[in-house]
Scaffold this motif. Sequence first.
Motif, PDB file in Angstrom:
ATOM      1  N   SER A 276      25.559  89.985  58.269  1.00 30.82           N
ATOM      2  CA  SER A 276      24.393  89.962  57.390  1.00 30.82           C
ATOM      3  C   SER A 276      24.494  90.995  56.274  1.00 30.82           C
ATOM      4  CB  SER A 276      23.112  90.178  58.195  1.00 30.82           C
ATOM      5  OG  SER A 276      21.979  90.016  57.378  1.00 30.82           O
ATOM      6  N   ILE A 277      24.833  92.230  56.622  1.00 32.66           N
ATOM      7  CA  ILE A 277      24.933  93.263  55.600  1.00 32.66           C
ATOM      8  C   ILE A 277      26.089  92.970  54.638  1.00 32.66           C
ATOM      9  CG2 ILE A 277      26.293  94.765  57.132  1.00 32.66           C
ATOM     10  CD1 ILE A 277      23.931  95.865  54.311  1.00 32.66           C
ATOM     11  N   ALA A 278      27.203  92.457  55.162  1.00 36.27           N
ATOM     12  CA  ALA A 278      28.331  92.137  54.293  1.00 36.27           C
ATOM     13  C   ALA A 278      27.985  90.991  53.342  1.00 36.27           C
ATOM     14  CB  ALA A 278      29.562  91.781  55.129  1.00 36.27           C
ATOM     15  N   ALA A 279      27.209  90.020  53.832  1.00 30.05           N
ATOM     16  CA  ALA A 279      26.819  88.903  52.971  1.00 30.05           C
ATOM     17  C   ALA A 279      25.931  89.377  51.826  1.00 30.05           C
ATOM     18  CB  ALA A 279      26.098  87.835  53.795  1.00 30.05           C
ATOM     19  N   SER A 280      24.936  90.203  52.126  1.00 32.90           N
ATOM     20  CA  SER A 280      24.021  90.638  51.071  1.00 32.90           C
ATOM     21  C   SER A 280      24.673  91.653  50.134  1.00 32.90           C
ATOM     22  CB  SER A 280      22.724  91.204  51.661  1.00 32.90           C
ATOM     23  OG  SER A 280      22.956  92.307  52.490  1.00 32.90           O
ATOM     24  N   LYS A 281      25.448  92.559  50.666  1.00 27.71           N
ATOM     25  CA  LYS A 281      26.113  93.524  49.789  1.00 27.71           C
ATOM     26  C   LYS A 281      27.240  92.872  48.995  1.00 27.71           C
ATOM     27  CE  LYS A 281      23.838  97.373  50.678  1.00 27.71           C
ATOM     28  NZ  LYS A 281      23.012  98.048  49.645  1.00 27.71           N
ATOM     29  N   GLY A 282      27.815  91.791  49.532  1.00 29.97           N
ATOM     30  CA  GLY A 282      28.771  91.025  48.751  1.00 29.97           C
ATOM     31  C   GLY A 282      28.105  90.453  47.502  1.00 29.97           C
ATOM     32  N   ALA A 283      26.854  90.037  47.651  1.00 28.62           N
ATOM     33  CA  ALA A 283      26.093  89.570  46.496  1.00 28.62           C
ATOM     34  C   ALA A 283      25.885  90.699  45.487  1.00 28.62           C
ATOM     35  CB  ALA A 283      24.746  89.003  46.950  1.00 28.62           C
ATOM     36  N   ILE A 284      25.679  91.913  45.969  1.00 26.37           N
ATOM     37  CA  ILE A 284      25.531  93.069  45.075  1.00 26.37           C
ATOM     38  C   ILE A 284      26.812  93.290  44.264  1.00 26.37           C
ATOM     39  CG2 ILE A 284      25.542  95.614  45.123  1.00 26.37           C
ATOM     40  CD1 ILE A 284      22.764  94.545  45.033  1.00 26.37           C
ATOM     41  N   GLU A 285      27.961  93.116  44.879  1.00 28.54           N
ATOM     42  CA  GLU A 285      29.212  93.303  44.149  1.00 28.54           C
ATOM     43  C   GLU A 285      29.359  92.244  43.052  1.00 28.54           C
ATOM     44  OE1 GLU A 285      32.705  94.046  46.439  1.00 28.54           O
ATOM     45  OE2 GLU A 285      31.749  95.648  47.615  1.00 28.54           O
ATOM     46  N   GLY A 286      28.998  91.011  43.364  1.00 29.93           N
ATOM     47  CA  GLY A 286      29.038  89.976  42.331  1.00 29.93           C
ATOM     48  C   GLY A 286      28.043  90.259  41.227  1.00 29.93           C
ATOM     49  N   LEU A 287      26.845  90.710  41.595  1.00 31.07           N
ATOM     50  CA  LEU A 287      25.827  91.053  40.606  1.00 31.07           C
ATOM     51  C   LEU A 287      26.305  92.193  39.708  1.00 31.07           C
ATOM     52  CD1 LEU A 287      22.841  90.739  39.611  1.00 31.07           C
ATOM     53  CD2 LEU A 287      22.249  92.507  41.307  1.00 31.07           C
ATOM     54  N   THR A 288      26.945  93.181  40.306  1.00 34.36           N
ATOM     55  CA  THR A 288      27.441  94.333  39.549  1.00 34.36           C
ATOM     56  C   THR A 288      28.405  93.896  38.455  1.00 34.36           C
ATOM     57  OG1 THR A 288      27.191  95.835  41.429  1.00 34.36           O
ATOM     58  CG2 THR A 288      28.762  96.476  39.723  1.00 34.36           C
ATOM     59  N   ARG A 289      29.357  93.065  38.803  1.00 31.22           N
ATOM     60  CA  ARG A 289      30.358  92.638  37.817  1.00 31.22           C
ATOM     61  C   ARG A 289      29.743  91.737  36.749  1.00 31.22           C
ATOM     62  NH1 ARG A 289      33.396  92.151  42.856  1.00 31.22           N
ATOM     63  NH2 ARG A 289      34.918  93.843  42.985  1.00 31.22           N
ATOM     64  N   SER A 290      28.872  90.829  37.171  1.00 34.31           N
ATOM     65  CA  SER A 290      28.246  89.919  36.207  1.00 34.31           C
ATOM     66  C   SER A 290      27.379  90.682  35.211  1.00 34.31           C
ATOM     67  CB  SER A 290      27.407  88.881  36.950  1.00 34.31           C
ATOM     68  OG  SER A 290      26.804  87.979  36.042  1.00 34.31           O
ATOM     69  N   LEU A 291      26.564  91.614  35.711  1.00 34.43           N
ATOM     70  CA  LEU A 291      25.713  92.389  34.813  1.00 34.43           C
ATOM     71  C   LEU A 291      26.538  93.288  33.894  1.00 34.43           C
ATOM     72  CD1 LEU A 291      22.688  93.495  37.021  1.00 34.43           C
ATOM     73  CD2 LEU A 291      22.731  91.749  35.233  1.00 34.43           C
ATOM     74  N   ALA A 292      27.618  93.852  34.432  1.00 36.56           N
ATOM     75  CA  ALA A 292      28.474  94.699  33.603  1.00 36.56           C
ATOM     76  C   ALA A 292      28.996  93.919  32.404  1.00 36.56           C
ATOM     77  CB  ALA A 292      29.625  95.254  34.426  1.00 36.56           C
ATOM     78  N   ALA A 293      29.388  92.667  32.641  1.00 29.66           N
ATOM     79  CA  ALA A 293      29.890  91.832  31.546  1.00 29.66           C
ATOM     80  C   ALA A 293      28.774  91.462  30.570  1.00 29.66           C
ATOM     81  CB  ALA A 293      30.536  90.572  32.111  1.00 29.66           C
ATOM     82  N   GLU A 294      27.646  91.057  31.105  1.00 30.07           N
ATOM     83  CA  GLU A 294      26.547  90.590  30.265  1.00 30.07           C
ATOM     84  C   GLU A 294      25.914  91.709  29.444  1.00 30.07           C
ATOM     85  OE1 GLU A 294      22.222  88.352  30.877  1.00 30.07           O
ATOM     86  OE2 GLU A 294      23.820  88.098  32.369  1.00 30.07           O
ATOM     87  N   LEU A 295      25.844  92.912  30.029  1.00 32.40           N
ATOM     88  CA  LEU A 295      25.114  93.998  29.387  1.00 32.40           C
ATOM     89  C   LEU A 295      26.000  94.964  28.595  1.00 32.40           C
ATOM     90  CD1 LEU A 295      22.594  94.829  32.253  1.00 32.40           C
ATOM     91  CD2 LEU A 295      22.267  93.315  30.289  1.00 32.40           C
ATOM     92  N   ALA A 296      27.307  94.765  28.646  1.00 32.76           N
ATOM     93  CA  ALA A 296      28.205  95.650  27.904  1.00 32.76           C
ATOM     94  C   ALA A 296      27.885  95.712  26.413  1.00 32.76           C
ATOM     95  CB  ALA A 296      29.662  95.242  28.131  1.00 32.76           C
TER      96      ALA A 296
END
Length: 235
Positions: free
Chosen positions: A138-158
């Motif tokens: 459960s924790i790996a699934a939700s924190k895995g989503a955080i890692e995807g969110l981190t990269r996506s936002l980094a690209a979008e907000l750069a």
Amino acid sequence: MSFQGKNILIIGASSGIGHALAQTLQAEEAHLFTASRRPVEGILSQHFTWDVSQPLPDGLFDTLPQPLHGLVYCPGTIQLKPFQRFSNEDFKNDFQINVLGAINAIQATLGRLRKANGASIVLFSTVAVQTGMGFHASIAASKGAIEGLTRSLAAELAPAKIRCNALAPSLTDTPLAASLLSNEEKREASAKRHPLGRVGTPQELASAAKWLLSEEGSWITGQIIGIDGGIGKLK
């Protein structure tokens, strides 16, 4: 690295890593804003009451100043058990606290972050995302989503000069991990699993978060940084 005059919002500053970071930034004369279920002891800040297991109340952050130079989302969960014993509610609760809470906070403050002309968002993952660990589904699934969110936002907000990074700790000596470190036998066993022979401290994670918030980290975005005593990469 000076934080004098910088406006920083820390979600989950009442204990653990978030509290250690608040103490660190307070010593650096940052203007602090905090959000958690209970007041933050020993920290001079404007406090917002929010239980991140629930949706963000409408207008909660409307009194935040502009610009906002940094946002740190610290809440997390540690729910370890065999996969078959996890219910849908377990997964939903972990996802709400770890992911939707972070999304809500970022969406509510994005306009203020844009005005900083160089803001930093710091999120938290876990070593269990990139290193398979039993009973962590459960924790790996939700924190895995955080890692995807981190990269996506980094690209979008750069283009707006907003950086987004995540720290991925292993077991850290915080109230959240108290049940895993509740006696010397458990503490010693946990320490031995790490190549460096001990678990982490809140201050070590706070120092890394401070660096990512600072000008010294201003060319870093889209990164997942392991702060894990070597357990994620070494045998």
